[in-house]
Design a protein around this motif. Structure first.
Motif, PDB file in Angstrom:
ATOM      1  N   VAL A   1      33.815-107.642 -30.160  1.00  0.00           N
ATOM      2  CA  VAL A   1      34.813-108.400 -29.412  1.00  0.00           C
ATOM      3  C   VAL A   1      34.159-109.224 -28.314  1.00  0.00           C
ATOM      4  CG1 VAL A   1      35.325-106.455 -27.864  1.00  0.00           C
ATOM      5  CG2 VAL A   1      37.008-108.258 -28.188  1.00  0.00           C
ATOM      6  N   MET A   2      33.165-108.659 -27.624  1.00  0.00           N
ATOM      7  CA  MET A   2      32.505-109.407 -26.563  1.00  0.00           C
ATOM      8  C   MET A   2      31.672-110.549 -27.133  1.00  0.00           C
ATOM      9  SD  MET A   2      33.590-108.213 -23.783  1.00  0.00           S
ATOM     10  CE  MET A   2      34.275-106.773 -22.959  1.00  0.00           C
ATOM     11  N   GLN A   3      31.009-110.305 -28.242  1.00  0.00           N
ATOM     12  CA  GLN A   3      30.220-111.365 -28.853  1.00  0.00           C
ATOM     13  C   GLN A   3      31.102-112.496 -29.370  1.00  0.00           C
ATOM     14  OE1 GLN A   3      26.723-111.762 -29.103  1.00  0.00           O
ATOM     15  NE2 GLN A   3      26.940-110.221 -27.492  1.00  0.00           N
ATOM     16  N   ASN A   4      32.271-112.143 -29.874  1.00  0.00           N
ATOM     17  CA  ASN A   4      33.175-113.168 -30.395  1.00  0.00           C
ATOM     18  C   ASN A   4      33.801-114.019 -29.294  1.00  0.00           C
ATOM     19  OD1 ASN A   4      32.684-112.273 -32.976  1.00  0.00           O
ATOM     20  ND2 ASN A   4      34.545-111.038 -33.115  1.00  0.00           N
ATOM     21  N   VAL A   5      34.089-113.395 -28.156  1.00  0.00           N
ATOM     22  CA  VAL A   5      34.851-114.084 -27.109  1.00  0.00           C
ATOM     23  C   VAL A   5      33.953-114.681 -26.030  1.00  0.00           C
ATOM     24  CG1 VAL A   5      36.645-113.785 -25.360  1.00  0.00           C
ATOM     25  CG2 VAL A   5      36.824-112.585 -27.544  1.00  0.00           C
ATOM     26  N   PHE A   6      32.834-114.013 -25.732  1.00  0.00           N
ATOM     27  CA  PHE A   6      31.992-114.456 -24.618  1.00  0.00           C
ATOM     28  C   PHE A   6      30.604-114.895 -25.092  1.00  0.00           C
ATOM     29  CE2 PHE A   6      35.000-111.329 -22.866  1.00  0.00           C
ATOM     30  CZ  PHE A   6      35.623-112.113 -21.912  1.00  0.00           C
ATOM     31  N   SER A   7      30.529-115.459 -26.270  1.00  0.00           N
ATOM     32  CA  SER A   7      29.234-115.834 -26.837  1.00  0.00           C
ATOM     33  C   SER A   7      28.524-116.914 -26.028  1.00  0.00           C
ATOM     34  CB  SER A   7      29.410-116.303 -28.287  1.00  0.00           C
ATOM     35  OG  SER A   7      30.323-117.393 -28.341  1.00  0.00           O
ATOM     36  N   THR A   8      29.271-117.724 -25.302  1.00  0.00           N
ATOM     37  CA  THR A   8      28.651-118.804 -24.529  1.00  0.00           C
ATOM     38  C   THR A   8      28.179-118.353 -23.148  1.00  0.00           C
ATOM     39  OG1 THR A   8      30.805-119.493 -23.655  1.00  0.00           O
ATOM     40  CG2 THR A   8      30.063-120.520 -25.710  1.00  0.00           C
ATOM     41  N   MET A   9      28.500-117.147 -22.767  1.00  0.00           N
ATOM     42  CA  MET A   9      28.119-116.634 -21.447  1.00  0.00           C
ATOM     43  C   MET A   9      26.745-115.983 -21.524  1.00  0.00           C
ATOM     44  SD  MET A   9      30.101-113.785 -19.104  1.00  0.00           S
ATOM     45  CE  MET A   9      31.509-114.828 -18.768  1.00  0.00           C
ATOM     46  N   SER A  10      25.925-116.157 -20.502  1.00  0.00           N
ATOM     47  CA  SER A  10      24.632-115.478 -20.454  1.00  0.00           C
ATOM     48  C   SER A  10      24.845-114.005 -20.153  1.00  0.00           C
ATOM     49  CB  SER A  10      23.746-116.099 -19.381  1.00  0.00           C
ATOM     50  OG  SER A  10      24.258-115.824 -18.085  1.00  0.00           O
ATOM     51  N   PHE A  11      23.893-113.172 -20.586  1.00  0.00           N
ATOM     52  CA  PHE A  11      24.035-111.744 -20.329  1.00  0.00           C
ATOM     53  C   PHE A  11      24.019-111.458 -18.830  1.00  0.00           C
ATOM     54  CE2 PHE A  11      22.092-107.573 -19.517  1.00  0.00           C
ATOM     55  CZ  PHE A  11      23.096-106.771 -20.050  1.00  0.00           C
ATOM     56  N   GLU A  12      23.246-112.208 -18.070  1.00  0.00           N
ATOM     57  CA  GLU A  12      23.178-111.979 -16.632  1.00  0.00           C
ATOM     58  C   GLU A  12      24.544-112.212 -15.982  1.00  0.00           C
ATOM     59  OE1 GLU A  12      21.059-113.752 -18.394  1.00  0.00           O
ATOM     60  OE2 GLU A  12      19.355-112.339 -18.305  1.00  0.00           O
ATOM     61  N   SER A  13      25.219-113.294 -16.389  1.00  0.00           N
ATOM     62  CA  SER A  13      26.554-113.560 -15.858  1.00  0.00           C
ATOM     63  C   SER A  13      27.540-112.495 -16.329  1.00  0.00           C
ATOM     64  CB  SER A  13      27.036-114.946 -16.306  1.00  0.00           C
ATOM     65  OG  SER A  13      26.195-115.954 -15.803  1.00  0.00           O
ATOM     66  N   PHE A  14      27.391-112.103 -17.569  1.00  0.00           N
ATOM     67  CA  PHE A  14      28.257-111.063 -18.130  1.00  0.00           C
ATOM     68  C   PHE A  14      28.081-109.757 -17.354  1.00  0.00           C
ATOM     69  CE2 PHE A  14      29.047-107.554 -21.054  1.00  0.00           C
ATOM     70  CZ  PHE A  14      30.262-107.901 -21.636  1.00  0.00           C
TER      71      PHE A  14
ATOM     72  N   LEU B   1      37.249-109.223 -18.985  1.00  0.00           N
ATOM     73  CA  LEU B   1      36.431-109.580 -17.826  1.00  0.00           C
ATOM     74  C   LEU B   1      37.292-110.114 -16.687  1.00  0.00           C
ATOM     75  CD1 LEU B   1      33.134-111.112 -19.224  1.00  0.00           C
ATOM     76  CD2 LEU B   1      33.705-108.758 -18.647  1.00  0.00           C
ATOM     77  N   SER B   2      38.506-109.620 -16.618  1.00  0.00           N
ATOM     78  CA  SER B   2      39.383-109.886 -15.483  1.00  0.00           C
ATOM     79  C   SER B   2      39.532-108.590 -14.701  1.00  0.00           C
ATOM     80  CB  SER B   2      40.753-110.363 -15.969  1.00  0.00           C
ATOM     81  OG  SER B   2      41.714-110.255 -14.944  1.00  0.00           O
ATOM     82  N   GLU B   3      39.703-108.701 -13.397  1.00  0.00           N
ATOM     83  CA  GLU B   3      39.880-107.493 -12.590  1.00  0.00           C
ATOM     84  C   GLU B   3      41.212-106.807 -12.867  1.00  0.00           C
ATOM     85  OE1 GLU B   3      39.337-108.308  -8.477  1.00  0.00           O
ATOM     86  OE2 GLU B   3      37.502-109.462  -8.802  1.00  0.00           O
TER      87      GLU B   3
END
Length: 734
Positions: A257-270, A384-386
């Motif tokens: 799910v994380m790879q599908n939705v947040f693939s454009t985000m760097s791991f550091e930001s994640f 990734l929302s609070e």
């Protein structure tokens, strides 16, 4: 004019410039196109809710809205989002026709209770054709009875079609495939369950009670806690493991799910975002991870046939007695909600899945819908929302149903405080735990559950989805009826596009009602537990509502036996005038093999055993514990001036006397047993249902506790109803 809104944040005072908007003195206003809405709205019209008070999504804040009446009562929800637009489209629902409303918009992060602001609009009157009862509209596209159907009009009802389920949501992932039998565990004869908890922050004080009672409940427990501290209990059944937020981020990053939705985000930001959202001061956010446990901890779960989630505010009984092999092998998903909400959802307290690749990764992409209170658009982004999105109870059932899961939702195994009070009545609210089992005492007057009426009410609700008000209108998978705000006594099976209703039998023992677990919920802050006890007795103080659980030197006195003894009775009254042939033999043998009774007794008129087809009778003797003779004088020779001589009529009256004196299970000699009756023996009285459209019981299969208070009055009614005609006294009077 250009409106500028001042927003207070923890970092200080920030100024945020908004779009150009019409001149309005309110902080919340409604627009028709680019024109301010006046004091009236029309039913079904599309308007835009504008709000001057919002903050950027880069801060992790989100916005949501309500429609309220002038007294502040909730009427409807406004779709929420996390975008810093302050713009929310809304269609005025017909159910608000004739009402005076206000729109309230809020922003912040309520789980932390530090960033929160709400404002209301001026009042609006909703106009339209209010003569129609909009609450009685049937659901578009759903066949069957409409919402206006009265119970008197509904007769035999089969499964409820769930056509609206497939219409409401779209699974964005192409991998949503149908479950096949080949994906189930290969060895169905062996089942093992692992339950997982992820706790953000310091472990709570009630964790000791959780760990101590979990050890003997059957499953294995894994508690992953983000605060490094010594666990309260060490056990091979209860495993505590320190899980740093860095490790949590690494595990999350690898999930589909994380790879599908947040693939454009760097791991550091994640990683930074995970540290912010899942910090110690936001413990409720951990609930959103529950549907991902199978993927997050697949290495720890690899040796189990089932994985699931639970909470730490649980006191455990013998859960393994409730998770039968039949349940575990038949269903993809099993959930035990506490019954406090009138909706079908996957309980945050206890939900299990088959431990196969499909169900470890059943959440692997976006579930796109119209949005609601906490979030809009692709809900997986909210991980990734609070905000606590209630991913476990609000969304997981939709993901599972879109994969065509076979789901079992049972509202009876868990105990919560309102149910405890209801079962105890006016007596002392006492609960005990001994031999690892939870028992509510003094519950002789059980809540009455009319299964047929509940079935009719489910059809009358007709796929309603606005019953879980905590989520708002349209969120519940399906609404279900309750009795006294409790769904106790009923279980539901979701299979494909059908909803099936079944009675959920309470586990009755001599001293009360047994439960699989106790959900402390709001009682956890008023809860005291004395540890290291063989027997614990809990009392609830009615004045203070405090709950104290202390060691007991003596047990509860409960025998833990089922109310109905496992004794099988057959009655032979023919005096050899009818063949004892192979169907009779099959009835006795199948009862012995399937029911595994403590005793199998054949009651024979005047002790005259069958002689015709003697081979079959002799073969049956191998399965008979004892042949019990009874005298013809034990049944009246006449009633109401009419002769009573037919062998079947003699048996009708004798079987009632037998069940009163012995207790147990009565069966006719043409009844074949297909399975055990362990669950049915949890009741104090069970009667089979006669075929046809009327709710008629049959005396061909009955189960009663010994000396049941129902039987002597029933016998008296049968005597008064006797006419010498077939089935009158035995059918109508039961």
């Amino acid at each position: 004019m250009r409106r500028v809104s001042a927003i207070w944040s923890l970092a200080g005072l920030a100024l945020v410039a908004c779009d150009s908007v019409p001149d309005s003195p309110e902080q919340v206003w409604l627009e028709r196109g680019t024109v301010l809405a006046a004091e009236e709205l029309e039913v079904d019209e599309h308007v835009t809710v504008r709000w001057s008070h919002f903050v950027g999504s880069d801060k992790g804040w989100y916005s949501w809205g309500y429609v309220r009446d002038r007294s502040g009562n909730f009427l409807d929800s406004i779709t929420g989002n996390t975008k810093a637009t302050g713009i929310f489209p809304w269609q005025v629902p017909a159910r608000l026709c004739g009402k005076k409303i206000q729109v309230e918009m809020c922003s912040g992060s309520p789980p932390r209770k530090t960033k929160h602001a709400c404002h209301r609009s001026k009042g609006f009157l909703v106009k339209g054709d209010c003569s129609e009862d909009f609450s009685s509209r049937s659901v578009e596209g759903v066949e069957g009875t409409t919402a206006t159907t009265t119970l008197a009009e509904v007769r035999e009802l089969g499964p409820l079609p769930l056509h609206s389920r497939s219409r409401r949501w779209t699974a964005a992932s192409a991998s949503q495939t149908r479950v096949t039998n080949t994906e189930r565990p290969s060895d169905a004869s062996v089942t093992s369950v692992a339950l997982v908890v992820v706790w953000l922050g310091r472990l709570p004080t009630f964790v000791s009670a959780f760990a101590e009672t979990a050890r003997g409940s059957g499953p294995t427990f894994f508690i992953f806690h983000t605060h490094d501290e010594e666990p309260p209990v060490h056990s091979d059944r209860v495993h505590f493991e320190h899980l740093t937020l860095k490790s949590l981020a690494t595990r999350l990053w690898k999930t589909d799910v994380m790879q599908n939705v947040f693939s454009t985000m760097s791991f550091e930001s994640f990683e930074d975002r995970v540290a912010e959202c899942y910090a110690d001061d936001n413990p409720a956010k951990g609930n959103d991870l529950k549907p991902l446990y199978g993927a997050l901890f697949q290495e720890e779960l690899r040796n189990y046939t089932h994985w699931g989630w639970t909470d730490l505010d649980m006191i455990w009984g013998r859960l393994d007695l409730f998770l039968t092999k039949d349940l575990l092998t038949k269903y993809d998903v099993i959930s035990f909600p506490d019954g406090a909400r009138p909706a079908l959802y996957l309980s945050g307290q206890l939900t299990l899945f088959q431990n196969t690749p499909l169900w470890r990764h059943f959440v692997d992409g976006c579930l796109e819908g119209p949005g609601h209170v906490n979030y809009g658009g692709c809900y997986a982004e909210g991980l990734l929302s609070e905000a606590n999105l209630f991913f476990d109870e609000k969304l997981a059932i939709w993901f599972a149903a879109l994969r065509h899961a076979r789901i079992w939702v049972d509202f009876s195994p868990l105990l919560i405080e309102p149910r405890w009070s209801r079962l105890s009545g006016r007596g002392v609210q006492k609960l005990s735990r001994e031999q690892g089992r939870l028992l509510v005492h003094g519950s002789q007057s059980l809540p009455f559950v009319d299964v047929e009426r509940r079935n009719m009410e489910v059809h009358k609700l007709q796929n309603s989805s606005d019953c879980y008000t905590e989520f708002g209108l349209g969120w519940s998978f399906a609404c279900v009826p309750t009795e006294g705000n409790d769904a106790f006594g009923i279980a539901y099976e979701i299979a494909g596009q059908r909803l099936l209703l079944s009675p959920s039998l309470p586990r009755l023992v001599d001293g009360g009602v047994e439960f699989a677990a106790w959900h402390l919920h709001r009682s956890k802050q008023r809860f005291h537990w004395e540890s290291q006890c063989q027997t614990v007795t809990c009392h609830r103080e009615r004045q203070s509502a405090n709950i104290s659980c202390e060691c007991s030197s003596t047990g509860s006195g409960a025998s833990w036996n089922r109310p109905i003894p496992n004794i099988v009775h057959f009655v032979l009254t023919d005096r050899d005038t009818r063949f004892f042939d192979w169907p009779c033999y099959a009835a006795i043998r199948s009862a012995w093999e399937k029911l595994q009774p403590e005793q199998l007794l054949v009651h024979v008129l005047d002790g005259v055993e069958p002689g015709t087809f003697d081979d079959w009778w002799q073969a049956a003797r191998a399965f008979i514990t004892a042949v019990v003779p009874f005298s013809r004088s034990s049944v009246p020779s006449s009633l109401n001036g009419l002769r009573l001589s037919h062998p079947a009529f003699i048996a009708d009256f004798r079987r009632i006397q037998i069940l009163h004196d012995w207790g147990g299970i009565y069966m006719d000699t043409d009844a074949l047993s297909l399975r055990e009756f362990e669950d049915l023996r949890g009741w104090r009285a069970v009667l089979a249902r006669q075929g046809g459209v009327e709710l008629r019981a049959t005396v061909g299969l009955m189960m009663f506790e010994k000396h049941s208070p129902l039987l002597l009055p029933l016998l008296d009614r049968m005597r008064k109803a006797y006419t010498g005609s077939w089935g009158v006294h035995a059918g109508q009077e039961t």
